[in-house]
Design a protein around this motif. Structure first.
Motif, PDB file in Angstrom:
ATOM      1  N   ILE A 163      10.305  47.998  33.283  1.00 43.36           N
ATOM      2  CA  ILE A 163      11.662  48.516  33.013  1.00 43.36           C
ATOM      3  C   ILE A 163      12.061  48.215  31.565  1.00 43.36           C
ATOM      4  O   ILE A 163      12.569  49.081  30.855  1.00 43.36           O
ATOM      5  CB  ILE A 163      12.688  47.914  34.010  1.00 43.36           C
ATOM      6  N   LEU A 164      11.760  46.984  31.127  1.00 46.64           N
ATOM      7  CA  LEU A 164      12.110  46.608  29.742  1.00 46.64           C
ATOM      8  C   LEU A 164      11.330  47.441  28.723  1.00 46.64           C
ATOM      9  O   LEU A 164      11.865  47.813  27.677  1.00 46.64           O
ATOM     10  CB  LEU A 164      11.854  45.119  29.516  1.00 46.64           C
ATOM     11  N   ILE A 165      10.056  47.720  29.045  1.00 44.83           N
ATOM     12  CA  ILE A 165       9.241  48.534  28.123  1.00 44.83           C
ATOM     13  C   ILE A 165       9.805  49.956  28.036  1.00 44.83           C
ATOM     14  O   ILE A 165       9.902  50.532  26.947  1.00 44.83           O
ATOM     15  CB  ILE A 165       7.750  48.545  28.561  1.00 44.83           C
ATOM     16  N   ILE A 166      10.228  50.494  29.187  1.00 47.17           N
ATOM     17  CA  ILE A 166      10.826  51.845  29.193  1.00 47.17           C
ATOM     18  C   ILE A 166      12.108  51.850  28.347  1.00 47.17           C
ATOM     19  O   ILE A 166      12.318  52.747  27.530  1.00 47.17           O
ATOM     20  CB  ILE A 166      11.084  52.334  30.639  1.00 47.17           C
ATOM     21  N   ILE A 186      10.986  41.033  19.322  1.00 46.49           N
ATOM     22  CA  ILE A 186      11.484  39.648  19.481  1.00 46.49           C
ATOM     23  C   ILE A 186      12.571  39.601  20.568  1.00 46.49           C
ATOM     24  O   ILE A 186      12.524  38.767  21.476  1.00 46.49           O
ATOM     25  CB  ILE A 186      12.067  39.097  18.139  1.00 46.49           C
ATOM     26  N   ILE A 187      13.530  40.535  20.460  1.00 41.67           N
ATOM     27  CA  ILE A 187      14.640  40.552  21.432  1.00 41.67           C
ATOM     28  C   ILE A 187      14.118  40.897  22.828  1.00 41.67           C
ATOM     29  O   ILE A 187      14.469  40.247  23.818  1.00 41.67           O
ATOM     30  CB  ILE A 187      15.742  41.552  20.997  1.00 41.67           C
ATOM     31  N   GLY A 188      13.253  41.918  22.908  1.00 41.12           N
ATOM     32  CA  GLY A 188      12.684  42.334  24.197  1.00 41.12           C
ATOM     33  C   GLY A 188      11.906  41.199  24.848  1.00 41.12           C
ATOM     34  O   GLY A 188      12.022  40.974  26.060  1.00 41.12           O
ATOM     35  N   GLY A 189      11.127  40.492  24.042  1.00 45.78           N
ATOM     36  CA  GLY A 189      10.369  39.333  24.543  1.00 45.78           C
ATOM     37  C   GLY A 189      11.293  38.262  25.086  1.00 45.78           C
ATOM     38  O   GLY A 189      11.027  37.659  26.130  1.00 45.78           O
ATOM     39  N   GLY A 190      12.404  38.053  24.389  1.00 43.57           N
ATOM     40  CA  GLY A 190      13.400  37.068  24.824  1.00 43.57           C
ATOM     41  C   GLY A 190      13.968  37.432  26.190  1.00 43.57           C
ATOM     42  O   GLY A 190      14.038  36.593  27.092  1.00 43.57           O
ATOM     43  N   THR A 198      12.894  55.513  20.497  1.00 42.65           N
ATOM     44  CA  THR A 198      12.922  56.976  20.323  1.00 42.65           C
ATOM     45  C   THR A 198      14.256  57.409  19.725  1.00 42.65           C
ATOM     46  O   THR A 198      14.306  58.240  18.822  1.00 42.65           O
ATOM     47  CB  THR A 198      12.688  57.683  21.682  1.00 42.65           C
ATOM     48  N   LYS A 199      15.355  56.810  20.235  1.00 43.02           N
ATOM     49  CA  LYS A 199      16.687  57.149  19.722  1.00 43.02           C
ATOM     50  C   LYS A 199      16.801  56.771  18.242  1.00 43.02           C
ATOM     51  O   LYS A 199      17.328  57.532  17.434  1.00 43.02           O
ATOM     52  CB  LYS A 199      17.781  56.411  20.527  1.00 43.02           C
TER      53      LYS A 199
END
Lengths: 80, 329
Positions: free
Chosen positions: A57-60, A18-22, A67-68
């Motif tokens: 870049i956002l996907i990376i 949700i945040i990444g999409g935003g 991963t963290k």
């Protein structure tokens, strides 16, 4: 107990989507090459490439954060 | 509304009962041809017929052709063609185990009809924030979506009943989301996926009488991907698949390369009382199954129950996301 951590990981993945999409929508809406590239369809494709770069870049960043979090949540179990 | 209810009920009946009726014949035919594989998790190691993909494909085609009589749209043709191509990829892999890269590339090729038939929109919609237009990038995305959904679904085909039960839960939540988003035609076109999975689950649940094989899992996964593209619900579809996505993510982050699951060490071992437990081998990949078993040995039925609880949880998140699609901040 372990199953609750898996459920929480799924919930974190959902929140990150949700945040990444935003971020993606907000950042890409700022991109306009009007005035820089004159030829109509090229403008569209250059803008698309710029959006693609931001998306990658956002996907990376998304995978890095996940991963963290994965290492943090499952650290002990993965080690054993 | 009546003109939507009738085809919805009809395709649901056709898809469920065609698989329900055909699968016993398929089981018999596969046993007769000795097309069976050993179920290593079961006491006695019974030989189970495989693949169940043909009955799954027949159920999908029969129901989508029925729907085409009501709504003659290119969207339905796209579903039939792409799903059939994914089935061909799966059946080749069932007959002759191919390399790790074969399936992603062949599945990417099976996505080409979506582009050729023009059954897509270049907007990628996100909840709360709206959508963004990516004309060129979306074509690449289409090529990626089908291999991702196909292989993600295939990667959870690890225990009796998991892939069919999981797909039933995920696809019904996708159908519900499409109804919430008022995309009724694609919602009805997606119903066969849930009902085909449900009918197949009847024979696939523990103790399995048939395994879906790559042809079954890839057919289900590819159809799920096509529905996501046609219905413009890519994000909702990804959320409904989160436990499977998590499994692929854990696998890839531990193996760090694309590889066939046959080529890696088994992350679980079978105890003397036929329970499953996580292996202590540090070179074995970390998977969802291994994490579930981190609490201790479990029976196959107990593990499947945990996975289904996760599937229901993700299905709920997907439907919440569908409601959030209508809200803009």
């Amino acid at each position: 107990m372990m199953n609750y951590t898996i459920f929480s990981f799924i919930l974190i993945m959902w929140i990150l989507i949700i945040i990444g999409g935003g971020f993606l929508v907000v950042l890409t809406s700022m991109i306009s090459l009007e005035g820089y590239v004159k030829i109509g369809f090229l403008e569209l494709y250059y803008a698309s490439i710029a959006k693609a770069v931001i998306a990658i870049i956002l996907i990376i960043i998304w995978i890095y954060i996940l991963t963290k979090i994965k290492n943090w949540i499952f650290y002990k179990k993965i080690k054993t | 509304m009546f003109d939507l209810i009738v085809p919805a009920i009809l395709v649901s009946i056709v898809s469920f009962f065609s698989v329900y009726a055909i699968t016993p014949f398929l089981i018999h035919a596969l046993e007769k041809r000795n097309l069976t594989v050993k179920d290593y998790h079961r006491k006695g190691g019974d030989m189970i017929p495989r693949p169940g993909g043909p009955s799954i494909l027949i159920g999908i085609i029969a129901s989508e052709v029925t729907l085409f009589a009501f709504f003659p749209t290119t969207a339905i043709i796209t579903i039939i063609v792409t799903t059939s191509l994914a089935f061909v990829v799966g059946i080749i892999d069932d007959r002759k185990a191919l390399g790790g890269w074969f399936k992603p590339i062949a599945l990417a090729a099976s996505a080409i009809p979506i582009i050729l038939l023009g059954s897509y929109d270049t907007n990628l919609a996100f909840p709360l924030f709206g959508s963004f237009k990516i004309p060129a990038l979306y074509l690449a995305l289409i090529i990626f979506i089908i291999p991702i959904t196909g292989n993600t679904i295939n990667s959870i085909d690890v225990l009796n009943g998991v892939v069919s039960g999981f797909m039933a839960i995920a696809s019904f939540s996708l159908s519900a989301s499409l109804f919430v988003m008022q995309n009724y035609e694609i919602a009805i076109a997606s119903l066969p996926l849930g009902f085909v999975s449900l009918a197949f689950y009847k024979y696939h649940k523990f103790p399995s009488r048939i395994f879906p094989g790559d042809s079954g899992a890839l057919t289900l996964g590819a159809m799920y991907g096509v529905i996501a593209i046609l219905g413009h619900v890519e994000i909702v579809a990804a959320i409904a698949l989160l436990p499977a996505v998590m499994n692929s993510f854990l696998f890839l982050s531990s193996v760090k390369r694309i590889v066939e699951h046959r080529q890696i060490k088994n992350p679980t071992i079978v105890t003397s009382d036929f329970k499953l437990m996580a292996t202590e081998d540090k070179d074995a990949p970390i998977t969802l199954l291994r994490l579930i078993l981190a609490t201790g040995p479990m029976t196959e039925k107990q593990i499947v129950s945990v996975i289904f609880k996760m599937a229901f949880f993700s299905a709920l998140l997907a439907i919440i996301t569908a409601f959030m699609m209508g809200i803009k901040i």
